[in-house]
Design a protein around this motif. Structure first.
Motif, PDB file in Angstrom:
ATOM      1  N   PHE A  64       0.805  -1.218   0.000  1.00 32.04           N
ATOM      2  CA  PHE A  64       0.000   0.000   0.000  1.00 32.04           C
ATOM      3  C   PHE A  64       0.838   1.268   0.000  1.00 32.04           C
ATOM      4  N   GLU A  65       1.914   1.299   0.792  1.00 28.90           N
ATOM      5  CA  GLU A  65       2.692   2.530   0.932  1.00 28.90           C
ATOM      6  C   GLU A  65       3.264   3.000  -0.396  1.00 28.90           C
ATOM      7  N   ALA A  66       3.560   2.081  -1.302  1.00 32.16           N
ATOM      8  CA  ALA A  66       4.131   2.452  -2.591  1.00 32.16           C
ATOM      9  C   ALA A  66       3.130   3.185  -3.471  1.00 32.16           C
ATOM     10  N   VAL A  67       1.827   2.977  -3.231  1.00 31.96           N
ATOM     11  CA  VAL A  67       0.814   3.542  -4.137  1.00 31.96           C
ATOM     12  C   VAL A  67      -0.244   4.384  -3.423  1.00 31.96           C
ATOM     13  N   ARG A  68      -0.058   4.638  -2.148  1.00 28.21           N
ATOM     14  CA  ARG A  68      -1.087   5.374  -1.408  1.00 28.21           C
ATOM     15  C   ARG A  68      -1.318   6.773  -1.984  1.00 28.21           C
ATOM     16  N   ASP A  69      -0.270   7.394  -2.559  1.00 30.44           N
ATOM     17  CA  ASP A  69      -0.423   8.744  -3.099  1.00 30.44           C
ATOM     18  C   ASP A  69      -1.167   8.758  -4.435  1.00 30.44           C
ATOM     19  N   PHE A  70      -1.382   7.606  -5.023  1.00 27.26           N
ATOM     20  CA  PHE A  70      -2.236   7.510  -6.197  1.00 27.26           C
ATOM     21  C   PHE A  70      -3.695   7.300  -5.780  1.00 27.26           C
ATOM     22  N   ILE A  71      -3.885   6.585  -4.672  1.00 23.58           N
ATOM     23  CA  ILE A  71      -5.226   6.182  -4.253  1.00 23.58           C
ATOM     24  C   ILE A  71      -5.910   7.214  -3.370  1.00 23.58           C
ATOM     25  N   MET A  72      -5.228   7.669  -2.337  1.00 28.34           N
ATOM     26  CA  MET A  72      -5.894   8.481  -1.325  1.00 28.34           C
ATOM     27  C   MET A  72      -6.438   9.815  -1.833  1.00 28.34           C
ATOM     28  N   PRO A  73      -5.767  10.524  -2.753  1.00 22.74           N
ATOM     29  CA  PRO A  73      -6.368  11.779  -3.240  1.00 22.74           C
ATOM     30  C   PRO A  73      -7.731  11.582  -3.893  1.00 22.74           C
ATOM     31  N   LEU A  74      -7.992  10.398  -4.418  1.00 24.38           N
ATOM     32  CA  LEU A  74      -9.286  10.139  -5.048  1.00 24.38           C
ATOM     33  C   LEU A  74     -10.389   9.934  -4.008  1.00 24.38           C
ATOM     34  N   LEU A  75     -10.004   9.801  -2.743  1.00 28.06           N
ATOM     35  CA  LEU A  75     -10.968   9.607  -1.667  1.00 28.06           C
ATOM     36  C   LEU A  75     -11.079  10.846  -0.782  1.00 28.06           C
ATOM     37  N   GLN A  76     -10.641  11.984  -1.283  1.00 26.28           N
ATOM     38  CA  GLN A  76     -10.670  13.207  -0.495  1.00 26.28           C
ATOM     39  C   GLN A  76     -11.604  14.252  -1.086  1.00 26.28           C
ATOM     40  N   ALA A  77     -12.459  13.832  -2.007  1.00 30.85           N
ATOM     41  CA  ALA A  77     -13.460  14.752  -2.551  1.00 30.85           C
ATOM     42  C   ALA A  77     -14.571  14.933  -1.518  1.00 30.85           C
ATOM     43  N   ALA A  78     -15.523  15.815  -1.837  1.00 30.68           N
ATOM     44  CA  ALA A  78     -16.651  16.032  -0.923  1.00 30.68           C
ATOM     45  C   ALA A  78     -17.403  14.725  -0.713  1.00 30.68           C
ATOM     46  N   PRO A  79     -17.823  14.430   0.520  1.00 27.05           N
ATOM     47  CA  PRO A  79     -18.539  13.177   0.787  1.00 27.05           C
ATOM     48  C   PRO A  79     -19.849  13.106   0.022  1.00 27.05           C
ATOM     49  N   ARG A  80     -20.244  11.886  -0.294  1.00 25.72           N
ATOM     50  CA  ARG A  80     -21.486  11.685  -1.044  1.00 25.72           C
ATOM     51  C   ARG A  80     -22.688  11.899  -0.135  1.00 25.72           C
ATOM     52  N   PRO A  81     -23.674  12.660  -0.583  1.00 28.37           N
ATOM     53  CA  PRO A  81     -24.870  12.876   0.243  1.00 28.37           C
ATOM     54  C   PRO A  81     -25.672  11.595   0.428  1.00 28.37           C
ATOM     55  N   ASP A  82     -25.463  10.614  -0.475  1.00 26.84           N
ATOM     56  CA  ASP A  82     -26.242   9.385  -0.393  1.00 26.84           C
ATOM     57  C   ASP A  82     -25.525   8.281   0.372  1.00 26.84           C
TER      58      ASP A  82
END
Length: 259
Positions: A64-82
């Motif tokens: 995970f540590e090798a690729v966390r900077d590819f993955i985590m920014p995609l999970l930092q958008a505004a939370p889904r209302p649903d």
């Protein structure tokens, strides 16, 4: 290409599993020929775990540590209302990738770790129960399910997933004798399941000249933006992150740092 380079290290889990494979030459031969078959992976996980005194995650390529900077920014958008962000680790095996996403995501997520092998699923369920993992968000969920990546529609409706992570699964299919059609089906299933704002991340050692063309050719008529970044080098092999984002026909390709 604008590379994002890291120094990669071979995980203890991968070293242990590699040793387990070497002890079973017939299993090694079977993997090379039949990496698209459920029975092959059932045997692999059964044999590679049987000689271990304690459970160790098996990491294809890197952890995970090798690729966390590819993955985590995609999970930092505004939370889904649903509700929760829907994340799929496709072909999870016994990797710690999915549990790490669950632990570190700043926003509530439902991480589904899916694999064709029920043995891999059971091993991970037992390990997670034993570890009692805690998520960054109390609302996050983590689950392990037996699921064929060519049949994602049996679990996910169209435009229902925010992120699909594929670390070596497509590579395994493409390199097996009868897996090329299955790899194309898996790609098409991912693009159907992803929201227009979602992404598929494929981690691979295949050269961009080949993989980018394959992704564009096998998308099955789904309009998508395809880009690549270099992850880094391990034992003389260069690894890449391919990002595929579906879009409607009328959308213009976004400007980004991905080639």
């Amino acid at each position: 290409m604008s590379p994002f380079t890291k120094s990669l290290t071979l995980s203890a889990g991968r070293r242990a599993a590699a040793c387990a494979v070497r002890r079973h030459s017939s299993l090694t031969a079977e993997l090379i020929e039949n990496m698209d078959k459920k029975a092959t992976w059932d045997r692999f996980y059964a044999e590679s775990s049987s000689g271990m005194s304690a459970f160790k995650n098996f990491e294809w390529f890197f952890g995970f540590e090798a690729v966390r900077d590819f993955i985590m920014p995609l999970l930092q958008a505004a939370p889904r209302p649903d509700g929760l962000l829907q994340v799929l680790d496709m072909g999870c095996g016994t990797s710690a990738l999915g549990p790490c996403i669950y632990r570190h995501s700043p926003l509530p997520v439902r991480v589904t770790c899916a694999d064709i092998s029920p043995i891999a699923v059971r091993l991970m369920q037992e390990q997670v129960r034993a570890q009692a993992l805690r998520a960054h968000s109390a609302s996050s969920r983590l689950e392990f399910v037996e699921l064929d990546c060519t049949r994602l529609h049996t679990r996910y409706g169209a435009r229902s997933v925010d992120l699909v992570v594929d670390k070596g699964t497509t590579d395994a299919l493409l390199r097996s004798k009868a897996g090329k059609r299955k790899a194309a089906l898996a790609l098409q299933q991912c693009l159907t399941a992803l929201r227009s704002s979602g992404s598929l991340l494929q981690f691979s050692d295949e050269d961009p000249d080949a993989r980018l063309l394959w992704l564009e050719t096998e998308a099955g008529g789904v309009a998508a933006d395809v880009g690549v970044h270099e992850v880094g080098e391990l034992r003389g092999m260069t690894y890449y992150c391919y990002r595929v984002t579906p879009r409607s026909i009328e959308e213009k390709p976004p400007s980004s740092g991905w080639l």
